[in-house]
Scaffold this motif. Structure first.
Motif, PDB file in Angstrom:
ATOM      1  N   SER B   2      54.924  38.540  50.086  1.00  0.00           N
ATOM      2  CA  SER B   2      54.148  38.784  48.869  1.00  0.00           C
ATOM      3  C   SER B   2      54.415  37.678  47.854  1.00  0.00           C
ATOM      4  O   SER B   2      55.432  37.006  47.897  1.00  0.00           O
ATOM      5  CB  SER B   2      54.511  40.141  48.280  1.00  0.00           C
ATOM      6  OG  SER B   2      55.829  40.096  47.791  1.00  0.00           O
ATOM      7  N   ILE B   3      53.467  37.534  46.957  1.00  0.00           N
ATOM      8  CA  ILE B   3      53.586  36.469  45.952  1.00  0.00           C
ATOM      9  C   ILE B   3      54.239  37.031  44.702  1.00  0.00           C
ATOM     10  O   ILE B   3      53.816  38.073  44.188  1.00  0.00           O
ATOM     11  CB  ILE B   3      52.188  35.896  45.632  1.00  0.00           C
ATOM     12  CG1 ILE B   3      51.603  35.276  46.907  1.00  0.00           C
ATOM     13  CG2 ILE B   3      52.259  34.869  44.526  1.00  0.00           C
ATOM     14  CD1 ILE B   3      50.140  34.972  46.826  1.00  0.00           C
ATOM     15  N   ASN B   4      55.280  36.359  44.266  1.00  0.00           N
ATOM     16  CA  ASN B   4      56.001  36.861  43.103  1.00  0.00           C
ATOM     17  C   ASN B   4      55.657  36.134  41.816  1.00  0.00           C
ATOM     18  O   ASN B   4      56.435  36.129  40.874  1.00  0.00           O
ATOM     19  CB  ASN B   4      57.513  36.721  43.341  1.00  0.00           C
ATOM     20  CG  ASN B   4      57.921  37.401  44.621  1.00  0.00           C
ATOM     21  OD1 ASN B   4      57.485  38.523  44.892  1.00  0.00           O
ATOM     22  ND2 ASN B   4      58.718  36.717  45.427  1.00  0.00           N
ATOM     23  N   LEU B   5      54.530  35.495  41.821  1.00  0.00           N
ATOM     24  CA  LEU B   5      54.178  34.712  40.638  1.00  0.00           C
ATOM     25  C   LEU B   5      53.103  35.432  39.839  1.00  0.00           C
ATOM     26  O   LEU B   5      52.254  36.129  40.394  1.00  0.00           O
ATOM     27  CB  LEU B   5      53.656  33.344  41.057  1.00  0.00           C
ATOM     28  CG  LEU B   5      54.675  32.432  41.739  1.00  0.00           C
ATOM     29  CD1 LEU B   5      53.948  31.326  42.499  1.00  0.00           C
ATOM     30  CD2 LEU B   5      55.622  31.835  40.700  1.00  0.00           C
ATOM     31  N   LEU B   6      53.129  35.203  38.544  1.00  0.00           N
ATOM     32  CA  LEU B   6      52.123  35.797  37.669  1.00  0.00           C
ATOM     33  C   LEU B   6      50.819  35.030  37.822  1.00  0.00           C
ATOM     34  O   LEU B   6      50.797  33.798  37.757  1.00  0.00           O
ATOM     35  CB  LEU B   6      52.608  35.732  36.213  1.00  0.00           C
ATOM     36  CG  LEU B   6      51.663  36.329  35.188  1.00  0.00           C
ATOM     37  CD1 LEU B   6      51.633  37.848  35.298  1.00  0.00           C
ATOM     38  CD2 LEU B   6      52.073  35.892  33.785  1.00  0.00           C
ATOM     39  N   HIS B   7      49.751  35.759  38.058  1.00  0.00           N
ATOM     40  CA  HIS B   7      48.430  35.131  38.152  1.00  0.00           C
ATOM     41  C   HIS B   7      47.729  35.292  36.810  1.00  0.00           C
ATOM     42  O   HIS B   7      47.697  36.376  36.244  1.00  0.00           O
ATOM     43  CB  HIS B   7      47.622  35.818  39.256  1.00  0.00           C
ATOM     44  CG  HIS B   7      46.349  35.106  39.590  1.00  0.00           C
ATOM     45  ND1 HIS B   7      45.171  35.360  38.946  1.00  0.00           N
ATOM     46  CD2 HIS B   7      46.077  34.136  40.498  1.00  0.00           C
ATOM     47  CE1 HIS B   7      44.221  34.580  39.452  1.00  0.00           C
ATOM     48  NE2 HIS B   7      44.743  33.828  40.395  1.00  0.00           N
ATOM     49  N   ARG B   8      47.202  34.199  36.300  1.00  0.00           N
ATOM     50  CA  ARG B   8      46.507  34.290  34.998  1.00  0.00           C
ATOM     51  C   ARG B   8      45.017  34.037  35.155  1.00  0.00           C
ATOM     52  O   ARG B   8      44.607  33.127  35.878  1.00  0.00           O
ATOM     53  CB  ARG B   8      47.077  33.257  34.027  1.00  0.00           C
ATOM     54  CG  ARG B   8      48.304  33.741  33.278  1.00  0.00           C
ATOM     55  CD  ARG B   8      48.751  32.705  32.260  1.00  0.00           C
ATOM     56  NE  ARG B   8      47.772  32.531  31.195  1.00  0.00           N
ATOM     57  CZ  ARG B   8      47.670  33.312  30.131  1.00  0.00           C
ATOM     58  NH1 ARG B   8      48.492  34.329  29.975  1.00  0.00           N
ATOM     59  NH2 ARG B   8      46.763  33.094  29.208  1.00  0.00           N
ATOM     60  N   ASP B  13      42.794  33.786  27.730  1.00  0.00           N
ATOM     61  CA  ASP B  13      42.980  33.039  26.475  1.00  0.00           C
ATOM     62  C   ASP B  13      41.818  33.221  25.509  1.00  0.00           C
ATOM     63  O   ASP B  13      41.901  32.832  24.348  1.00  0.00           O
ATOM     64  CB  ASP B  13      43.105  31.537  26.772  1.00  0.00           C
ATOM     65  CG  ASP B  13      44.419  31.226  27.457  1.00  0.00           C
ATOM     66  OD1 ASP B  13      45.322  32.073  27.401  1.00  0.00           O
ATOM     67  OD2 ASP B  13      44.528  30.130  28.053  1.00  0.00           O
ATOM     68  N   ARG B  32      39.826  39.609  39.676  1.00  0.00           N
ATOM     69  CA  ARG B  32      40.251  38.916  40.904  1.00  0.00           C
ATOM     70  C   ARG B  32      39.224  39.037  42.022  1.00  0.00           C
ATOM     71  O   ARG B  32      39.494  39.617  43.066  1.00  0.00           O
ATOM     72  CB  ARG B  32      41.603  39.476  41.402  1.00  0.00           C
ATOM     73  CG  ARG B  32      42.811  39.263  40.506  1.00  0.00           C
ATOM     74  CD  ARG B  32      43.228  37.810  40.394  1.00  0.00           C
ATOM     75  NE  ARG B  32      43.649  37.173  41.638  1.00  0.00           N
ATOM     76  CZ  ARG B  32      44.905  37.127  42.082  1.00  0.00           C
ATOM     77  NH1 ARG B  32      45.866  37.701  41.398  1.00  0.00           N
ATOM     78  NH2 ARG B  32      45.195  36.504  43.208  1.00  0.00           N
ATOM     79  N   SER B  96      38.464  31.148  45.199  1.00  0.00           N
ATOM     80  CA  SER B  96      38.634  32.318  44.329  1.00  0.00           C
ATOM     81  C   SER B  96      39.258  31.951  42.983  1.00  0.00           C
ATOM     82  O   SER B  96      38.953  32.558  41.960  1.00  0.00           O
ATOM     83  CB  SER B  96      39.501  33.369  45.016  1.00  0.00           C
ATOM     84  OG  SER B  96      38.958  33.708  46.258  1.00  0.00           O
ATOM     85  N   ASP B  97      40.139  30.946  43.016  1.00  0.00           N
ATOM     86  CA  ASP B  97      40.761  30.541  41.761  1.00  0.00           C
ATOM     87  C   ASP B  97      39.945  29.488  41.023  1.00  0.00           C
ATOM     88  O   ASP B  97      40.199  29.213  39.853  1.00  0.00           O
ATOM     89  CB  ASP B  97      42.165  30.001  42.024  1.00  0.00           C
ATOM     90  CG  ASP B  97      43.166  31.133  42.176  1.00  0.00           C
ATOM     91  OD1 ASP B  97      42.957  31.984  43.058  1.00  0.00           O
ATOM     92  OD2 ASP B  97      44.133  31.173  41.387  1.00  0.00           O
ATOM     93  N   GLY B  98      38.990  28.901  41.732  1.00  0.00           N
ATOM     94  CA  GLY B  98      38.213  27.820  41.126  1.00  0.00           C
ATOM     95  C   GLY B  98      36.932  28.294  40.482  1.00  0.00           C
ATOM     96  O   GLY B  98      36.222  27.516  39.845  1.00  0.00           O
TER      97      GLY B  98
END
Lengths: 416, 182, 93, 985
Positions: B2-8, B13, B32, B96-98
């Motif tokens: 699993s990914i432990n990073l915060l997705h923003r 903003d 998402r 998806s992030d782009g």
């Protein structure tokens, strides 16, 4: 008839009934020493200097419309000599020097107004590029100053300094740059050429170029055949059309550039200003109209009109640069056909046909070049020798790899 | 793993203050979504398109005769990738992030979007289920009609802030509200 | 033209969605062609007044290069073709 | 009392009184008034001064063609100059001010110009002010400029909003007068999508000023009924206050809607004006006709106006333009005006008819002077009387207003904006709309139909034709019954001979018949020459009233038909449009969209100063407490990277995903260097040329798998490179199996550089990234310790051991934070593009400063990247031209000041030591320069003639622009680690 304050006084007292025509309306002679195709600024200036500087007066200028009906009468009237490259700078400076003495030279007030030009920059990279350009000007003895933001603000406090998407960092300033009343340039040169014996033949369209033994012998026109010893083309946006009559293969594409004028307003813009974060440029005429423009419409066109998207884009840049324009109103837009060359620089040269001479490729910078273009073209025609300030403006420079690419955009004409 | 990073989300903003109540004209930001670019290789265009339109849990969005976006709000990127790798002659890449996906709906939605896109949004011209790439608020976008008064807009992430601000500005006279949908 | 182009893939779109590349008639010569052919290809333009074929890139749409055939004096459009199809048709001739 | 409000009548709401001011004085008007009608109701006839002679002027019209009554509306940042009082809708609190006068409208110093007018004829300024030369700019021109213009523009930022919108319809009807209403009704009932636009605030056009009855009702009531039906149809969009100003290609019309110009306190949620681009399948021009002024001596006196204007003020606004009105006419309009005035109890002192006879019914008790000519008018600030000449006898007729009618000119402006010229009709004595093809047709009086009945009928008929073209024709033609219609025909009269005073053709620009004559005498005979020489038709009204008269008068002077003279070119805008409306939202900070990097938030958190780079904002440097200048920050960042490590956001570089079995071959043809043998898992620096052999862009390509690559481009050329690839693939080599898509936005990409880069990166990445496992130019997918898949590239712009890590954008901030944490103990810092620039100059890497679109690969020392053995690549053939390979080309060199404390700036030129500055001696220029904190002095990259053979030579760095000359030594362009030892750590 010499124009002066006295002549105005005298004529006024006699009810202004005695003024003479500015030029004759001659029928074409069967033969001329030189025929110039195109009665716009460059063609008329060429005729004027042929007569005045080189003593060649058996000259006809053939114009398919009325005198000055091309780009000389539909530009934004800017004169300047702030070029980057060695191939351009000496030529445009020569032109600016001719502007400076022009009115007394041809006895016509063309309202040469050296009100100074600010080329704004908005980034370090642009500043460096303008510094390179400014130093190129200075090294040639041309006036140039690099202004910082505060110096620009003092000259043009109404520019957008506080809420800009692309803040103004400074400007390259040429004090001697300015504006000229465009129609008067055509009229002044035309009148001067006529007075020296040149036949200005309006409403005479060239329909063919007659050649014998590899040389031009004359032109077919809507007023019949007219013979000549030398033929000179100064047809701007129609260069290809005329050139094709002599099988010239040219590095030219015609594009439309729009220009605009606002309603008459009390003077607010004292300088010529160009927006570095876009293509917008503006000055204010002596009559009060803000005269401005921006980009070409980008597609090939011979129509002297443009499209709404370009209009909007121009206004967006205008209001971004000068927020106070928002409530002023634009009065009129028009389009001119530009002879865009493949490197953005002009051609003044001989052609593969010995007595056929070519003057074209002015893109959207032809107006400021008018005097030098006329002078150097006349020099070339008269002496069969390139004037030294046009020595780089050769037709074969593309083949040889010596393009004069001010914008650095390569062989795509709509990018220059 | 699993990914432990915060997705923003880039629009985090741009939304400050309290969420207001939703008005009839509303803009939803899908937090998402899964979005893939799918490219068909030479002469595989029809087959790839067919496969996309038949795929479950994925809504295809037309970009060009050989390019689509595969959009899903229900399944994860892994599943979409698995599905896509089963289509012969297709290449794909996760975007998806782009890309940022928003949905705008309400009785005034056409009047609002007429200020953002140039195409004719009349339901007989741009029908439900249609999608196309076009300029929207000066950005290259993909717009789909997902209902009579409902449109989905996908824009590049870097421009999403500008597009969002402009959409809200154009919706001002119609009291457009906005909020995230998880 | 000039205001709207009907893209064969996307439908009618405003000029703002396109980027115009220039004349579509010049064909890139073979690597072994003569210098003159390369010079003509890169630098010489027919620039006719009237019917004209021009590359328009639908950058904000399908990102296909289109060949717009139109009259550059009246701005009437005669047809819009995908560039790949245009090249193929040209190659068949 | 001269002009005054009638006790009743008019389409005004007498229940709602509105207060307003003119030149500081307070007045009252009614809801439904224009500013002009309200001023007239208050007996304020003097409204303006003309441009050149400062002559006192009142209104000539009641519409948008008004040349005289221009005013400034509002104050402060909302002040709008040159508004036409005749179309300004009155609102409570409106503040209007007259223009072009000093000290006051009544006592204008500039009026002295009028006395000297014989000296100020057309074009006088071309003939003088030339001696001595210096005085033009010092004296004459400033004087002329001071007199220039009419209104003052505020030059303050506009507080209001503007919007733009698209609209699409089957049929656009332009003008909601009798013709337009009928057209819209017919098309609306047939179910077509119709847009009906009118510049006025109330639909009805001339019906609102009409005393005839239609279908048994007053004309205005008839109009209101149609409008009500149109409003009830869902397929009809009514657009009042909307001027269609331009007709563009492909049936796109530009229009501007004045959304809140008439509102006392504008709402912040609505725009002030809205620009419409209307795409119509069919359009009908129903703009009506303009009444021509008569050209007679003193025709510009305040109180002299068109007959139609007098009728409009009377019938629509309930205002009598005078107590004693004289009428001067050559057609039925004058008689109808006299009758309408009489019906409202206004005294008509005489009808002067230029014709010897006419069938027009003469109102009882009104004297008609046939074959009469008005040759002069009396009065100063308002007409007090006129002198009529008939058969050699003169007579003075008293009046306080005068209605004139010279016939009608169809308003064909829009149809003539795309090249077609209007066509002269001898029968109609007017220029008619040209045939512009089926989709756009003129109707009603715009098509030369002058009578009301004909207009109503023509509106329906033209709508039916449009419906037919649309394939929607249903229903039958409707023709309402008109009762009490007058005969609007007229006899041509271009110029009334015997003028005692100037007879104006262009009121605003003060062009009179004498000027036109002078232009002909001086050879300015083409109508365009006449216009440009005299300025006739160049005022803010663009000759709406005057141009046809000008053509007629010039034709008369030359003894030819007006057909031979023609008109000048009609161009947008039909009436002037505000910059604000055309600009819309794109202004101030919103002038262009903003692109932000996925690491924007990270950079902000770390205190970045941002700089615009195209549409992007990039982090430029990261100031720390105590650092006073940007240089301090940048120097620290550079030294820190060279000594320890730094993290830089490079997300803005263009990223293109490339797929396909033909990709290798494709890349090999696109780049000048070889790409066929790039191994999987490796990156390569590549150079792209334009077809002319000049460098286009540089970047890297990494091969992710056999048929899968990712390319990076410069930030500036990302879009152009993608377009270049698409163009090449689609048009040159469609047979190659290759596909692309941009993934620039998908990835947050960061460069970790410095001797500690590997240690830090290995704390974040799970994979083995030792030099052996992940050597210089390695490129592959890796797994982060936090479980995220990422792409890692070992490439370096700074010359240090460096990695570029790409992660999905949403995780960018988190990963950057993680790297900063991981590197804290090793002294990591954030660095920006300024430090990056210093690092690359120290390393001798080129950017767009060197690759300025004029340089070859060899010029910048990359000649080895020209793989000439390849059969083909873009730019290969033309790269060998003589001029591109000449020995004296500018070549990239390094420059070091001889005196270590001297500064070199980019943009300086290079001279041989001791040579005088001149173009002939110019040896090149400084392309990039910076202070090198690594070396402790300024360094620069320059382009120097034959530079590579001149290493060791001393050159003068000449910066005349900034007044500096610095002697420098020419050196190789790589200042730091020329052996590349750091890259392979």
């Amino acid at each position: 008839m010499r124009y002066s304050a006295y002549s105005i006084f005298k004529e006024a007292l006699s009810g202004n009934r005695m003024w003479k025509p500015a030029w004759r309306e001659p029928q074409p002679k069967p033969h001329y020493d030189v025929i110039i195709v195109g009665g716009g600024g460059h063609g008329l200036a060429t005729a004027y200097y042929l007569a005045k500087e080189f003593g060649i007066t058996n000259v006809a200028v053939l114009e398919k419309g009325y005198l000055g009906s091309g780009n000389v009468g539909r530009n934004t009237t800017i004169i300047r000599s702030n070029y980057l490259l060695e191939g351009n700078n000496p030529f445009y400076e020569f032109s600016l020097k001719l502007w400076e003495g022009l009115e007394r030279d041809f006895n016509y007030n063309a309202m040469v107004s050296q009100r100074g030009m600010l080329n704004l920059f908005h980034s370090d990279g642009q500043r460096d590029a303008y510094a390179r350009r400014g130093n190129g000007m200075r090294i040639h003895g041309i006036d140039a100053e690099l202004l910082d933001r505060e110096q620009v603000r003092r000259k043009a406090p109404y520019l957008n300094f506080d809420h800009a998407r692309f803040p103004i960092m400074g400007a390259l300033y040429q004090k001697r740059a300015g504006t000229v009343r465009h129609d008067a340039v055509a009229w002044g040169y035309g009148r001067g050429a006529d007075a020296r014996g040149v036949d200005l033949i309006q409403h005479c369209e060239v329909t063919g170029i007659r050649r014998e033994n590899g040389l031009v012998t004359g032109v077919e026109t809507t007023k019949g055949f007219i013979g000549c010893n030398k033929l000179a083309l100064a047809a701007a946006g129609n260069t290809t059309t005329v050139g094709r009559m002599a099988d010239l293969e040219l590095p030219i594409e015609s594009h439309v550039l729009q220009a605009f004028v606002s309603e008459g307003l009390k003077p607010v813009v004292d300088h010529v200003i160009t927006y570095g974060a876009g293509h917008f440029y503006i000055s204010q005429s002596d009559k009060g109209g803000l005269v401005f423009g921006a980009e070409i419409d980008f597609y090939s066109s011979y129509a002297q009109r443009g499209n709404l998207a370009t209009v909007e884009h121009t206004m967006e840049e205008g209001v971004s640069l000068i927020p106070g324009l928002s409530r002023a109103k634009v009065l009129r837009s028009w389009g001119g056909v530009m002879d865009m060359s493949m490197d953005g620089s002009p051609i003044i040269d001989r052609t593969p046909i010995d007595n056929l001479y070519l003057n074209c490729g002015w893109c959207y910078g032809g107006f400021k070049a008018t005097p030098a273009s006329g002078f150097c073209f006349a020099h070339l025609i008269a002496k069969n020798e390139t004037h030294h300030v046009t020595r780089f403006m050769r037709l074969d420079r593309f083949e040889r790899g010596y393009t004069i690419d001010e914008a650095g955009r390569g062989p795509q004409p709509n990018l220059h | 793993m699993s990914i432990n990073l915060l997705h923003r989300h880039v629009l985090d903003d741009h939304i400050s203050g309290f969420e207001t109540d939703t008005n009839p004209n509303h803009l939803s930001i899908i937090r998402r979504p899964v979005i893939f670019s799918v490219l068909a290789h030479e002469s595989r265009e029809t087959a790839v398109a067919e496969a996309l339109w038949n795929a479950e849990d994925v809504a295809p969005r037309f970009c060009s005769p050989s390019e689509w976006l595969a959009v899903s709000r229900t399944v994860g990127a892994g599943m979409v990738a698995d599905m896509l790798s089963g289509i012969a002659g297709a290449s794909f890449v996760d975007q998806s992030d782009g890309r940022v996906l928003v949905e705008i709906s309400g009785p005034s939605v056409r009047a609002i979007l007429a200020k953002c896109v140039a195409i004719d949004l009349h339901p007989e011209v741009f029908e439900e289920g249609h999608s196309a790439a076009m300029l929207c608020c000066h950005a290259e976008a993909n717009v789909a009609r997902t209902g009579a008064d409902r449109f989905e807009i996908i824009v590049p992430r870097s421009l999403a802030g500008s597009v969002f601000e402009e959409l809200m500005e154009m919706g001002r006279e119609h009291a457009l509200t906005r909020g995230f949908v998880d | 033209m000039a205001s709207l182009i009907t893209c064969p893939h996307c439908g009618t779109r405003p000029k703002e969605e396109f980027s115009i590349r220039g004349a579509a008639a010049p064909k890139r010569p073979s690597p072994t062609a003569k210098d003159e052919a390369w010079h003509v290809y890169v630098y010489v333009r027919d620039n006719p007044k009237g019917r004209y074929q021009e590359y328009w890139h639908h950058v904000a749409g399908c990102r296909r290069f289109l060949v717009v055939e139109r009259d550059n004096l009246t701005h009437e459009v005669f047809g819009v073709t995908d560039a790949a199809e245009f090249e193929r048709a040209g190659a068949d001739e | 009392m001269t002009s005054y409000r009638l006790g009743s009548g008019g389409a005004i709401n007498r229940g709602q009184s509105l207060g307003f001011t003119f030149d500081g004085r307070s007045y009252k008007g009614f809801d439904g008034d224009t500013l002009a009608s309200a001023l007239l109701a208050n007996d304020q006839m003097l409204m303006a001064r003309s441009f050149k002679y400062h002559r006192p002027r009142g209104v000539v019209t009641a519409g948008s063609a008004e040349p005289n009554a221009l005013m400034t509306i509002g104050s402060g940042a909302r002040a709008e100059p040159n508004a036409r009082a005749t179309v300004v809708e009155l609102y409570n609190g409106l503040a209007a001010a007259s223009q072009n006068r000093w000290p006051s409208l009544k006592h204008d110093f500039g009026a002295v110009n009028d006395l000297f007018s014989p000296f100020f004829g057309a074009g006088f300024y071309y003939k003088t002010f030339m001696w001595p030369g210096v005085l033009w700019e010092k004296l004459y021109e400033p004087l002329i400029r001071r007199a220039a213009g009419l209104g003052k523009v505020t030059m303050l930022a506009d507080p209001d909003r503007y919007e733009k919108s698209w609209a699409h319809c089957d049929l656009l009807v332009i003008g909601a007068g009798p013709t337009g209403l009928m057209a819209a009704l017919a098309a609306g009932r047939a179910g077509a999508r119709v847009i009906l636009a009118d510049e006025g605030f109330r639909f009805g056009g001339s019906l609102l000023s009409e005393s005839a009855a239609v279908d048994g009702r007053p004309a205005a009531e008839f109009a209101a009924d149609i409008v009500a039906e149109l409003a009830s149809l869902p397929n009809i969009t009514l657009m009042p206050r909307t001027t269609v100003f331009g007709w563009y290609d492909d049936m796109v019309f530009g229009a501007v809607e004045r959304v809140q110009k008439h509102v006392a306190s504008p709402s912040p949620d609505l725009p002030m004006e809205r620009l419409w681009r209307i795409v119509a399948k069919q359009a009908i021009l129903a703009t009506g006709a303009e009444e021509r002024p008569l050209v007679f001596g003193g025709n510009d006196k305040p109180g002299v106006m068109t007959a139609g204007a007098a009728r409009t003020y009377l019938n629509r606004y309930g205002v009598a333009v005078g107590g004693k009105v004289a009428v001067f006419t050559n057609g039925g309009s004058g008689y109808r005006t006299a009758a309408d005035l009489l019906a409202q109890g206004v005294d008509v002192t005489a009808i002067i008819d230029a014709r010897p006879q006419s069938a027009d019914p003469v109102p009882e008790s009104v004297r008609v002077i046939r074959s009469g000519s008005v040759i002069a008018t009396r009065g100063r600030h308002r007409i007090e009387g006129l002198i009529v000449e008939r058969s050699g006898f003169e007579e003075v007729i008293g009046c306080d207003a005068m209605a004139m009618s010279g016939g009608w000119s169809p308003i064909v402006h829009l149809m003539c904006q795309r090249g077609a010229k209007p066509v002269w009709s001898d029968e109609k004595q007017a220029f008619l709309a040209p045939d512009v093809g089926g989709a756009f047709a003129a109707a009603g009086s715009a098509a030369g139909e002058l009578s009301l009945g004909a207009c109503l009928k023509d509106g329906s008929a033209k709508a039916h034709a449009a419906l037919d073209a649309l394939g929607r024709l249903v229903g039958t033609l409707e023709t309402p019954e008109v009762e009490g219609e007058y005969d609007p025909s007229f006899a041509p009269l271009w110029y009334v001979p015997g003028a005692r005073d100037k007879a104006f053709v262009d009121f605003q620009n003060d062009v009179h018949v004498g000027d036109l004559g002078l232009a002909q005498r001086e050879g300015f005979r083409h109508i365009e020459h006449t216009k440009r020489y005299t300025t006739a038709g160049m005022a803010t009204d663009q000759g709406k009233l005057g141009n046809v008269n000008t053509a007629g008068i010039v034709a008369g002077m030359r003894g030819v038909s007006p057909a031979e003279i023609g008109t000048t070119t009609f161009r947008p805008f039909y009436t002037p449009v505000s910059f604000g409306a055309l600009a819309g939202t794109a202004r101030a900070e919103h002038a262009a969209p903003v692109r932000t990097s996925p690491l924007h938030g990270w950079a902000r958190k770390n205190g970045a100063t941002f700089v615009e780079s195209g549409l992007w904002y990039r982090s430029a440097w990261f100031p720390r407490e105590g650092e006073k200048t940007w240089r301090e920050s940048v120097d620290r960042e550079v030294l820190n990277v060279r000594a320890h490590a730094g993290l830089c956001d490079v997300s803005t570089l263009g990223k293109i995903e490339i797929f396909g079995s033909g990709a290798a071959e494709f890349l090999d043809r696109i780049y000048s260097n070889s790409f066929l043998k790039l191994p999987v898992g490796r990156a390569r620096y590549g150079l792209m040329l334009r077809e002319d052999g000049i460098v286009f862009d540089d970047g890297t390509v990494s091969r992710l798998s056999e048929n899968r690559y990712v390319m990076t481009t410069t930030t500036a050329f990302a879009a152009e490179v993608l377009a270049h690839l698409e163009f090449s693939a689609q048009t040159f080599w469609p047979e190659l199996d290759v596909r692309f898509v941009s993934s620039t936005d998908q990835w947050a990409q960061m460069s970790l550089a410095g001797p500690k880069a590997r240690i830090i990166m290995s704390r974040v990445v799970q994979d083995d990234i030792s030099d052996a496992a992940f050597p210089f130019l390695a490129a592959r997918e890796v797994m982060l310790r936090d479980g995220l898949k990422a792409r890692l590239f070992r490439i370096s712009f700074s010359g240090e051991l460096a990695y570029e890590l790409a992660v999905p954008a949403g995780y960018g901030e988190a990963v950057a934070d993680a790297i900063m944490n991981a590197g804290r103990e090793d002294g990591i810092c954030a660095y920006g593009v300024e430090a990056l620039n210093v690092l690359r100059v120290e390393k001798g890497h080129v950017t767009l400063s060197e690759l300025d679109g004029r340089t070859t690969a060899d010029d910048v020392g990359l000649g080895r990247m020209m793989a000439m053995q390849k059969p083909d690549f873009i730019g290969k053939r033309l790269s060998t031209r003589f001029g591109l390979t000449a020995a004296d080309r500018l070549q990239l060199v390094g420059l070091k000041p001889i005196e270590a404390d001297k500064e070199i700036k980019a943009g300086a030129h290079l001279l041989k030591e001791g040579a005088k500055p001149s173009t002939a001696n110019d040896q090149g220029f400084v392309s990039s320069a910076c202070f090198s904190p690594t070396l402790g002095h300024f360094i620069a990259l320059g382009m120097l003639k034959s530079g590579r053979e001149r290493i060791g030579e001393r050159v003068m760095v000449w910066d005349g622009l900034r007044g500096s000359e610095v002697l420098a030594q020419v050196c190789p362009p790589v200042f730091v680690d020329p052996e590349n030892s750091k890259l392979h750590l």
